[in-house]
Scaffold this active site. Sequence first.
Site, PDB file in Angstrom:
ATOM      1  N   HIS A 170      42.576  17.690 -82.709  1.00 38.57           N
ATOM      2  CA  HIS A 170      41.320  17.971 -83.398  1.00 38.57           C
ATOM      3  C   HIS A 170      40.196  18.510 -82.510  1.00 38.57           C
ATOM      4  O   HIS A 170      39.466  19.410 -82.892  1.00 38.57           O
ATOM      5  CB  HIS A 170      40.848  16.667 -84.064  1.00 38.57           C
ATOM      6  CG  HIS A 170      40.089  16.877 -85.322  1.00 38.57           C
ATOM      7  ND1 HIS A 170      40.659  17.419 -86.457  1.00 38.57           N
ATOM      8  CD2 HIS A 170      38.796  16.630 -85.653  1.00 38.57           C
ATOM      9  CE1 HIS A 170      39.757  17.479 -87.420  1.00 38.57           C
ATOM     10  NE2 HIS A 170      38.616  17.008 -86.955  1.00 38.57           N
ATOM     11  N   ASP A 210      47.254  17.181 -84.203  1.00 37.50           N
ATOM     12  CA  ASP A 210      45.987  16.732 -84.802  1.00 37.50           C
ATOM     13  C   ASP A 210      46.217  15.530 -85.709  1.00 37.50           C
ATOM     14  O   ASP A 210      46.921  15.624 -86.709  1.00 37.50           O
ATOM     15  CB  ASP A 210      45.381  17.903 -85.590  1.00 37.50           C
ATOM     16  CG  ASP A 210      43.924  17.707 -85.934  1.00 37.50           C
ATOM     17  OD1 ASP A 210      43.503  16.547 -86.087  1.00 37.50           O
ATOM     18  OD2 ASP A 210      43.217  18.730 -86.034  1.00 37.50           O
ATOM     19  N   SER A 256      36.730  21.004 -89.285  1.00 40.28           N
ATOM     20  CA  SER A 256      36.844  19.675 -89.866  1.00 40.28           C
ATOM     21  C   SER A 256      36.079  19.557 -91.186  1.00 40.28           C
ATOM     22  O   SER A 256      36.343  20.307 -92.114  1.00 40.28           O
ATOM     23  CB  SER A 256      36.375  18.658 -88.827  1.00 40.28           C
ATOM     24  OG  SER A 256      36.780  17.380 -89.176  1.00 40.28           O
TER      25      SER A 256
END
Length: 423
Positions: free
Chosen positions: A388, A355, A185
């Site tokens: 995610h 995601d 991320s």
Amino acid sequence: MGVPGLLGLAAWSFYVLVLAVQPHQANSSIRGSFGLNKGAVASPENGLCASSVTVHGYKCEEHEVTTKDGYILSVQRIPEGRVGGSAGTKKQPVLIQHGVTVDGLTWFLNSPGQNLPLILANNGFDVWIANTRGTRLSRQHVSLVPSQPAFWNWSWDELVSFELPALFDYVYGQTGQKIDYVGHSLGTLTALASFSEGKLVNQLKSAALLSPIAYLSHMKTALGNIAAKSFVGEIRTLFGQAEFNPKGKAGGDFIKFLCDNPGFDCYDLVTALTGKNCCLNSSIVDLFLTNGPQSTSTMNMVHLSQTVRNGVVAKYNYGRHDYNLMHYGEAMPPIYNLSNIPHDLPMFLSYGGQDALSDVLDVKHLLDDLKSHDVDKLSVQFIKDYAHVDFIMGVNAKDVVYNQVVKFFKGQHLRSLMEASVV
Ligand SMILES: *[C@@H]1O[C@H](CO)[C@@H](O)[C@H](O)[C@H]1NC(C)=O
Ligand SMILES: *[C@@H]1O[C@H](CO)[C@@H](O)[C@H](O)[C@H]1NC(C)=O
Ligand SMILES: *[C@@H]1O[C@H](CO)[C@@H](O)[C@H](O)[C@H]1NC(C)=O
Ligand SMILES: *[C@@H]1O[C@H](CO)[C@@H](O)[C@H](O)[C@H]1NC(C)=O
């Protein structure tokens, strides 16, 4: 949460808050029960080594790294696997960088056999865990304290300019070897931005980027819309200019603000914010919730929301031409041109079809910037069912992702994984 959720697990933060505020309305299985497993993971206040590594029979060292802008970062080193290694052999260092609103502990929530740092250690790597400024173990500074607004006077630009360089200098200095990097991320955005400016690359061997984030304009869900419309203003009003602490009162107010937005599903926040994670274990999620979200700077969140809104990867926008001129010598903040990432830098990108933060269209935009990359230096894995959080806590992340990371770092090219998917 635009931004919070946006990157990283901020999502979880809000999830925690919502549960705290509306405990009786939670009903999906993945929500688990807030607080159920309190104490199941030792608090890391005495160090991450003690709470998460040595308890499993591994060696672990606590280190401190001071950045040029004065932050004193907590870093853990797992020098070898459980069975040790041959004395005298130099091991390949790997630096692991988490996303926003979490810290290094996140990597250890899966069981020892299933979490990334210990898997890497068992595969012969010398593993280093980063904890970003402002998170619970990295709240010291040479002259400032967290109660001062000046402590929070940074966005992810400073992570690029000061934090990653300090970590790389330190690990390189300690090991004398080029570094393999893993980011998740926000830890991918800061790496990509650094590489695009030619930073870190002289001390870098290769980079594995999980849930890669660069462009953010396709972020699904109401999240993107909220960020685009009002996030910048709201976040400043609620949090002021200093610490963004999702656990504080401002965090609760922010949740209420988000939930008033039509189309924002407060009854299933995890999915709303991070996508439909396929493979989470609710006991592990409970552990995560027990440990709580971590602070970042409001300025960092504002910078991230600018990325959502503006569709470019650029430096922090001070919001006024004269301020931008003062900082950059230009009326608009300079962009990070990702096409300038050295074409021969070995990179492995792993992204998920579900995601909501690292949206498939945004990843494709990033891949388009990388289209001149040497073909044999870029490996891309698409995992149809992953969202995610699966990349950090998925019950099958070892088989699906981490084993590929190990193979990549050991020099195998992974083109064949292009269309891999999970059952
Ligand atoms: C959970 O709550 C939502 C919204 O109130 C509802 O539509 C759904 O049926 C509930 N699911 C379960 C398993 O109770
Ligand atoms: C933040 O840093 C800038 C320099 O980049 C400085 O001009 C400003 O006064 C600082 N603000 C605070 C609150 O420390
Ligand atoms: C979920 O996590 C718990 C606690 O670590 C573990 O006992 C259980 O076996 C896990 N379940 C699955 C399906 O991995
Ligand atoms: C980024 O760099 C590439 C190659 O150096 C160049 O062709 C492109 O115009 C640049 N993009 C922007 C937006 O400046």
